[in-house]
Each structure stands twice: as C-alpha cells, then as structure tokens.
Motif scaffolding. Structure first.
Motif, PDB file in Angstrom:
ATOM      1  N   THR A  86       0.793  -1.224   0.000  1.00  0.00           N
ATOM      2  CA  THR A  86       0.000   0.000   0.000  1.00  0.00           C
ATOM      3  C   THR A  86       0.828   1.279   0.000  1.00  0.00           C
ATOM      4  OG1 THR A  86      -0.150  -0.012   2.423  1.00  0.00           O
ATOM      5  CG2 THR A  86      -1.906  -1.120   1.217  1.00  0.00           C
ATOM      6  N   VAL A  87       1.997   1.284   0.660  1.00  0.00           N
ATOM      7  CA  VAL A  87       2.795   2.504   0.783  1.00  0.00           C
ATOM      8  C   VAL A  87       4.253   2.196   0.469  1.00  0.00           C
ATOM      9  CG1 VAL A  87       1.286   3.518   2.528  1.00  0.00           C
ATOM     10  CG2 VAL A  87       3.223   2.113   3.257  1.00  0.00           C
ATOM     11  N   ALA A  88       5.038   3.255   0.299  1.00  0.00           N
ATOM     12  CA  ALA A  88       6.456   3.095  -0.010  1.00  0.00           C
ATOM     13  C   ALA A  88       7.239   2.634   1.217  1.00  0.00           C
ATOM     14  CB  ALA A  88       7.030   4.417  -0.518  1.00  0.00           C
ATOM     15  N   GLU A  89       8.375   1.998   0.963  1.00  0.00           N
ATOM     16  CA  GLU A  89       9.265   1.545   2.034  1.00  0.00           C
ATOM     17  C   GLU A  89       9.717   2.724   2.898  1.00  0.00           C
ATOM     18  OE1 GLU A  89      13.637  -0.688   2.470  1.00  0.00           O
ATOM     19  OE2 GLU A  89      12.709  -0.401   0.496  1.00  0.00           O
ATOM     20  N   SER A  90       9.921   2.464   4.176  1.00  0.00           N
ATOM     21  CA  SER A  90      10.340   3.518   5.104  1.00  0.00           C
ATOM     22  C   SER A  90      11.696   3.192   5.729  1.00  0.00           C
ATOM     23  CB  SER A  90       9.296   3.698   6.215  1.00  0.00           C
ATOM     24  OG  SER A  90       9.092   2.480   6.910  1.00  0.00           O
ATOM     25  N   ASP A  91      12.285   4.186   6.361  1.00  0.00           N
ATOM     26  CA  ASP A  91      13.523   3.982   7.116  1.00  0.00           C
ATOM     27  C   ASP A  91      13.194   3.153   8.357  1.00  0.00           C
ATOM     28  OD1 ASP A  91      15.433   4.913   9.453  1.00  0.00           O
ATOM     29  OD2 ASP A  91      16.485   5.324   7.576  1.00  0.00           O
ATOM     30  N   PRO A  92      14.049   2.191   8.740  1.00  0.00           N
ATOM     31  CA  PRO A  92      13.724   1.324   9.879  1.00  0.00           C
ATOM     32  C   PRO A  92      13.587   2.058  11.208  1.00  0.00           C
ATOM     33  CG  PRO A  92      15.994   0.996   9.184  1.00  0.00           C
ATOM     34  CD  PRO A  92      15.328   1.810   8.117  1.00  0.00           C
ATOM     35  N   LEU A  93      14.172   3.244  11.327  1.00  0.00           N
ATOM     36  CA  LEU A  93      14.085   4.000  12.576  1.00  0.00           C
ATOM     37  C   LEU A  93      13.097   5.160  12.489  1.00  0.00           C
ATOM     38  CD1 LEU A  93      17.812   4.036  13.747  1.00  0.00           C
ATOM     39  CD2 LEU A  93      15.994   2.379  14.228  1.00  0.00           C
TER      40      LEU A  93
END
Length: 321
Positions: A86-93
């Motif tokens: 559904t959404v773009a990948e994010s930073d793990p933190l």
C-alpha cells in the motif's frame, strides 16, 4: 442425497477445512471466512434437494455456493492488504505511522485448517502463504476467484465456468488478467522453493533463541539478504539485513531484552507469539510474528499487533514469569 441434518452434515464435514481455506484466500479475514463457510452450509442445506450427483460432485457444488457467497460479500468489503502493498518503504528508525482504520490481511492458524492432519490433506499450504494471499488482494473479486479455482484448486476451465456461472472464455480472460497483475506486483518472484516444514521450524527456533538472547548478529545471520519486515497495523516496512538489524537493535533498546516466545503456526508457515516482561514481572503479550523461510534464510517477517488476531489464535494476554 441425505435427508436429515445429521446425514447431510456428515457428508459436508470432510470439506470444511478446504472450504475455510478457500473463503480465507478470497477475503483475507478469518472471521469473515468462518462466517461464509457457515453461510455455505446453510445455503447447501436449504438447496440440498436440488443437488444432482449425476451432474457433478458434492465438492464442486459446495465450491460454487462458497465462491458466490464470497463474491457477494466482496461487493461490500474493501481489500485486505499488507503495508508493503500500500505505501512506499520507510527507514527502519522512522517513527511508527498507524494505518488508521485500514482492515489488514489477517493470518490464519494452521489448526483451523487441520494442516498436518488427514482432515486438511486437500489444503495446499503454498497457496496460504501470507505473501500470496496479500497478492490476491490486488485482484478484482472475479479475477481472484478464477485464479484460485484454476491454479490453486486445479479446476478445469469448464468446471470453473460452472462454479462462476459464466463462460469458459470469460474464465480464461479473468485468469489471464490475474496472472498479469500478479506478475506486475512481483508475487511470482516470491514463489521460490522452500525447505521442508521441519527445516523451516528449525530455522525459526534458532531465530527465537537469538531473539531471547537479544543477539543481533545471530538474528542477522538467519536472514536472506533482501528480507522484508512489515508490522500491521502500522504502515512502516523495510527491506534488507542491515535495516532489519538496525530495527531489532532499536526494539531491544526500547522494549528491553527479557522476552518469552511461544511457537505458533499460521498460513502453513512457522511463527511465534512474543511476550515482553513488564514492570509487574509478568510477560505481557506483545506481538504475533509469522515467517517465510527460504533456502537463503528468512525472507519475510510479518509482525501483527492486533487484538482480533490475538483472539483468533487464542493467545493469553500474559504468560507466567
């Protein structure tokens, strides 16, 4: 045909696990699937005198009822995705972003489908994997039905057309569009050879041991290089061993390193329920985690923190210290 409730139920009962799996694939919700199986049985009972065994099997007839019940239900229900769809990948933190009122795909306990027992022999494990069921959510309802009937259940085009009350040409067209859409969303890349069930469980047991020891390097060594982690109901998700290790380091720093893990099995895949030791000294239910294990290691971790999912698995709110 049976004329009493007891006789009819006796004929229907062997089909319950595969019908439940079918409705689950279609809807992505355990409760909805259970409700639709019950609706299927009720409709079958009411129409039992119209069933003609000379024109087809009881199994095909039940699938026609169940599939049409699912199609009707999907008219008023939204798809149940996972965050990575559904959404773009994010930073793990990155701070967690809650998905709001999104109805997410739910895992289904193996025990409900009798996987590993003779009663569940007709249920195809690979077609229950979370990644595959999530990919089905990208299809229209009729495309989903055509793909499941033809490629999961191995119905002929004519049988599928009979179930869907349409033409063979229409079934073939829906199937072609479904295949193209699945290739577009990358599900075919996820259909790789898996280790045996015992090997998968052994891998996750090693993961559990490293988790309980807060051993970041031990966890990292069990991961595929392109491992994906997602955590509904939050939208955050990310890919890669280094990102995964960075996130787990944050988890142990934030939530502590005193955990109790109880193995579970969902969607034909290994997993565990994670209990974190709280201030009272009791271990409090934190998450349910399901793993995809390939020859390269753990390729996907799906972490659920949802009361409805916990209830489906019968998980206690806390575990003794």
């Amino acid at each position: 045909m049976a004329t009493t409730t007891e006789d009819f139920d006796r004929q229907l009962e062997p089909h319950r696990p595969e019908l439940l799996a079918h409705c689950y694939r279609m809807l992505g919700s355990v409760h909805d699937a259970e409700d639709l199986v019950q609706e299927t049985y009720l409709r079958a009972w009411r129409a039992r005198h119209r069933f003609d065994p000379t024109r087809g099997s009881l199994r095909t007839w039940l699938y026609r009822i169940a599939t049409n019940a699912c199609l009707n239900a999907l008219d008023s229900r939204s798809r149940r995705p996972l965050p990575s769809g559904t959404v773009a990948e994010s930073d793990p933190l990155q701070p967690f972003v809650h998905g709001g009122e999104v109805a997410w795909l739910q895992p289904i306990p193996d025990v409900l489908l009798h996987l590993g027992d003779p009663a569940g022999a007709a249920v195809d494990r690979s077609s229950l994997r979370l990644a595959f069921v999530a990919a089905l959510q990208h299809l229209s309802a009729r495309q989903r039905a055509a793909l499941i009937l033809r490629e999961v259940l191995a119905f002929s085009a004519a049988e599928a057309a009979d179930v869907l009350e349409t033409s063979v040409a229409s079934v073939n067209s829906s199937l072609q569009r479904a295949r193209a859409r699945l290739e577009q969303v990358g599900v075919l890349e996820d259909q790789v050879a898996e280790p045996s069930q015992a090997e998968q469980r052994a891998c996750v047991e090693r993961y559990m041991k490293a988790f309980e020891q807060a051993d970041i390097e031990g966890l990292k060594g069990l991961l595929a290089h392109d491992v994906l982690m997602e955590m509904p109901p939050v939208l955050n998700w990310f890919v890669g061993r280094d990102h995964y290790a960075k996130f787990m380091d944050w988890v142990f720093t934030k939530a502590g390193s005193n955990w109790r893990l109880d193995p579970i099995a969902a969607n034909g895949q290994p997993g565990f329920a994670a209990y974190r030791r709280g201030d009272s000294g009791a271990y409090e239910l934190h998450t349910l985690q399901v793993f995809t294990v390939t020859a390269a290691g753990i390729s996907r971790t799906t972490v659920f923190q949802d009361a409805e999912v916990f209830a489906v698995f019968g998980l206690a709110a806390d575990s003794p210290s």
